[in-house]
Design a protein around this motif. Structure first.
Motif, short mmCIF file in Angstrom:
data_model
loop_
_atom_site.label_atom_id
_atom_site.label_comp_id
_atom_site.label_asym_id
_atom_site.label_seq_id
_atom_site.Cartn_x
_atom_site.Cartn_y
_atom_site.Cartn_z
N ARG A 1 39.14 65.96 40.88
CA ARG A 1 38.92 67.02 41.87
C ARG A 1 38.24 66.52 43.13
NH1 ARG A 1 34.98 70.31 43.56
NH2 ARG A 1 33.46 69.37 42.13
N VAL A 2 37.26 65.61 43.00
CA VAL A 2 36.49 65.19 44.17
C VAL A 2 37.13 64.03 44.92
CG1 VAL A 2 34.36 66.00 43.11
CG2 VAL A 2 34.96 63.58 42.96
N LEU A 3 38.12 63.37 44.32
CA LEU A 3 38.76 62.25 45.01
C LEU A 3 39.73 62.75 46.07
CD1 LEU A 3 39.54 59.72 42.12
CD2 LEU A 3 38.12 59.27 44.14
N GLU A 4 39.73 62.08 47.20
CA GLU A 4 40.73 62.38 48.24
C GLU A 4 42.05 61.71 47.84
OE1 GLU A 4 39.88 58.64 51.31
OE2 GLU A 4 38.99 60.62 51.73
N PRO A 5 43.17 62.12 48.44
CA PRO A 5 44.45 61.46 48.12
C PRO A 5 44.36 59.95 48.31
CG PRO A 5 44.83 63.45 49.40
CD PRO A 5 43.34 63.26 49.37
N ASN A 6 44.87 59.23 47.34
CA ASN A 6 44.84 57.76 47.28
C ASN A 6 43.46 57.19 46.96
OD1 ASN A 6 47.66 57.47 47.91
ND2 ASN A 6 47.13 57.95 50.04
N GLY A 7 42.51 58.07 46.68
CA GLY A 7 41.22 57.59 46.19
C GLY A 7 41.35 57.01 44.79
N GLU A 8 40.39 56.18 44.39
CA GLU A 8 40.49 55.47 43.12
C GLU A 8 39.37 55.85 42.16
OE1 GLU A 8 42.52 51.35 44.91
OE2 GLU A 8 40.53 51.27 43.97
N LEU A 9 39.76 56.00 40.90
CA LEU A 9 38.81 56.16 39.80
C LEU A 9 38.88 54.93 38.91
CD1 LEU A 9 36.90 57.66 37.82
CD2 LEU A 9 38.95 58.72 36.81
N TRP A 10 37.77 54.20 38.82
CA TRP A 10 37.67 53.05 37.92
C TRP A 10 36.86 53.50 36.69
CZ3 TRP A 10 39.36 47.88 38.45
CH2 TRP A 10 40.07 47.60 39.63
N THR A 11 37.47 53.35 35.53
CA THR A 11 36.89 53.86 34.28
C THR A 11 36.82 52.76 33.24
OG1 THR A 11 37.98 55.98 34.75
CG2 THR A 11 37.03 55.70 32.55
N VAL A 12 35.72 52.71 32.52
CA VAL A 12 35.61 51.85 31.33
C VAL A 12 35.36 52.76 30.14
CG1 VAL A 12 33.13 51.40 31.70
CG2 VAL A 12 34.48 49.86 30.28
N PHE A 13 36.08 52.54 29.04
CA PHE A 13 35.92 53.40 27.88
C PHE A 13 36.28 52.65 26.60
CE2 PHE A 13 40.08 54.12 29.78
CZ PHE A 13 40.96 54.03 28.71
N ASN A 14 35.74 53.14 25.51
CA ASN A 14 36.04 52.54 24.21
C ASN A 14 37.54 52.62 23.93
OD1 ASN A 14 33.11 53.36 24.07
ND2 ASN A 14 33.29 52.26 22.15
N ARG A 15 38.10 51.54 23.44
CA ARG A 15 39.57 51.45 23.31
C ARG A 15 40.16 52.51 22.40
NH1 ARG A 15 41.72 45.31 22.76
NH2 ARG A 15 43.61 46.55 22.57
N HIS A 16 39.37 53.02 21.45
CA HIS A 16 39.92 54.00 20.51
C HIS A 16 40.03 55.40 21.10
CE1 HIS A 16 35.57 54.70 19.98
NE2 HIS A 16 35.92 55.92 19.61
N LEU A 17 39.45 55.63 22.29
CA LEU A 17 39.46 56.98 22.86
C LEU A 17 40.75 57.24 23.63
CD1 LEU A 17 35.76 57.22 24.05
CD2 LEU A 17 36.81 58.33 22.08
#
Length: 406
Positions: free
Chosen positions: A357-373
């Motif tokens: 919701r808060v990202l503008e168009p072409n904005g990026e989300l970098w996420t790290v998460f446990n592989r099983h999720l």
């Protein structure tokens, strides 16, 4: 009779069963296997009934969704109830639940949740951990925290600010309690009396607060040599002043992250990601945000001790609820995979949706998460095309690009 007294009596007209039956977790994650109260809340209130004098001041610490605060008003006849909750979701849930109980008491119905705007009528004050909360408290009800550091900071505050004859009732689920908790409490109280366990919960009665507890130890500050960064941590913050392994892995991708006009460290904890990104991209405005008051205070202190206070703004919020849509071009996220003591992906999914919701168009989300999720479908759905940038035996790192209009 003033309106606050009237509202307090309205809530007090409810029984404990009325309170528990009404409680909900919203705006926190809700699910059939997630409850807004537990057996420890009930046991603490039953124990408190033997110790709380009518008209006295009760302080509540660690009330998750209002069970202890509203239960105390319903069954203990206190004069004043003051409450500290670390999570903003807990604060909001308490106000919403108080409003629903108040409305039900005045109208004799079971209304939907209100907006909490008049929750002060329920006769409680929400305050930070400190003298305002504790200076007049004859009794303190505490849901034992998960970490010994948080318990230390809390017990020290009770001993430092409450009257000498304060009684601390600290309760928890037996499976989560440890002898280390007794050791911490013994540093600040002369007498500890563990009560009999009931319904798989136990209460410890601590009294005789020790004088001269010394200066405030928190936030603790440690230097992380591998990052050349000083990290500040209050007791309740995840991982303390250490570098958790998910954040460590995500930081290896820092050189690949674009310079941003506005970057957000969502679920910032001690603010390590925010600080490292601010160093990497000194022209960026960085917001470090978390639902935890302890985390936000820690992130603010981390920014300050590293000379980054002019680059980093801190914000206590629930999943970016007060942040304008389309206002950021980069979000960094290391989402939790626990809700309370249980494993649940709901909190992470809520944060992913908020990032989209808060990202503008072409904005990026970098996420790290446990592989099983199972986060990849949610990243695609709420944000946009998602590429796996790296994996190790425990974690996955992804970069999701926000879809443009149309």
């Amino acid at each position: 009779m003033d309106t606050e007294e009237s509202g307090r009596q309205q809530v007090a007209s409810n029984s404990l069963e009325d309170v528990f039956r009404t409680l909900r977790r919203r705006p926190d994650v809700e699910a059939p296997n997630l409850q807004a109260w537990d057996a420890t809340d009930r046991l603490l209130l039953e124990t408190a009934a033997e110790h709380v004098e009518a008209g006295s001041t009760v302080a509540v610490i660690g009330d998750r969704y209002g069970a202890l605060t509203l239960g105390a008003l319903a069954v203990l006849s206190p004069g004043t109830v003051r409450v500290h909750q670390d999570l903003i979701t807990g604060e909001r849930a308490l106000r919403l639940n108080a409003e629903e109980l108040r409305t039900a008491a005045t109208k004799g119905s079971a209304p939907g949740a209100g907006d909490g705007a008049t929750a002060g009528l329920a006769g409680f004050e929400q305050l930070p951990l400190g003298p305002g909360l504790l200076a007049e408290a004859q009794t303190v009800l505490l849901q034992l925290p998960k970490t010994l550091a948080e318990l230390e900071q809390t017990a020290a505050a009770v001993a430092r600010y409450a009257p000498d004859d304060v009684v601390l009732l600290a309760g928890g689920r037996v499976k989560h309690m440890s002898l280390g908790m007794n050791t911490v409490l013994e540093r600040f109280f002369h007498s500890l009396q563990p009560q009999l366990a009931r319904r798989k919960s136990r209460v410890i009665l601590a009294s005789g607060a020790k004088a001269g507890t010394g200066p405030e130890r928190f936030p603790v500050v440690e230097h992380l040599a591998e990052l050349d960064l000083d990290v500040a941590a209050h007791g309740a913050v995840f991982a303390g002043p250490k570098l958790d392994i998910g954040t460590r892995f995500l930081l290896t991708f820092l050189p690949s992250m674009k310079p941003a006009r506005h970057a957000i460290d969502l679920g910032c904890g001690t603010g390590i990601l925010a600080a490292m990104y601010a160093r990497h991209s000194p022209g960026s405005a960085v917001t470090a945000t978390d639902q935890s008051a302890a985390a936000v205070a820690s992130a603010q202190a981390t920014a300050r001790v590293n000379g980054l206070q002019d680059s980093i703004t801190v914000l206590q919020d629930d999943a970016l609820s007060t942040v304008e849509a389309g206002s950021a071009d980069l979000v960094l996220l290391n989402p939790p995979f626990h809700v309370g003591a249980g494993v649940h992906a709901g909190a992470g999914l809520k944060m992913i949706e908020a990032a989209g919701r808060v990202l503008e168009p072409n904005g990026e989300l970098w996420t790290v998460f446990n592989r099983h999720l199972p986060y990849l479908p949610a990243l695609e759905r709420y944000v946009g095309p998602t590429a796996v940038k790296g994996q190790n035996p425990k974690f996955t790192v992804t970069c999701s690009v926000r879809r443009g209009p149309g």
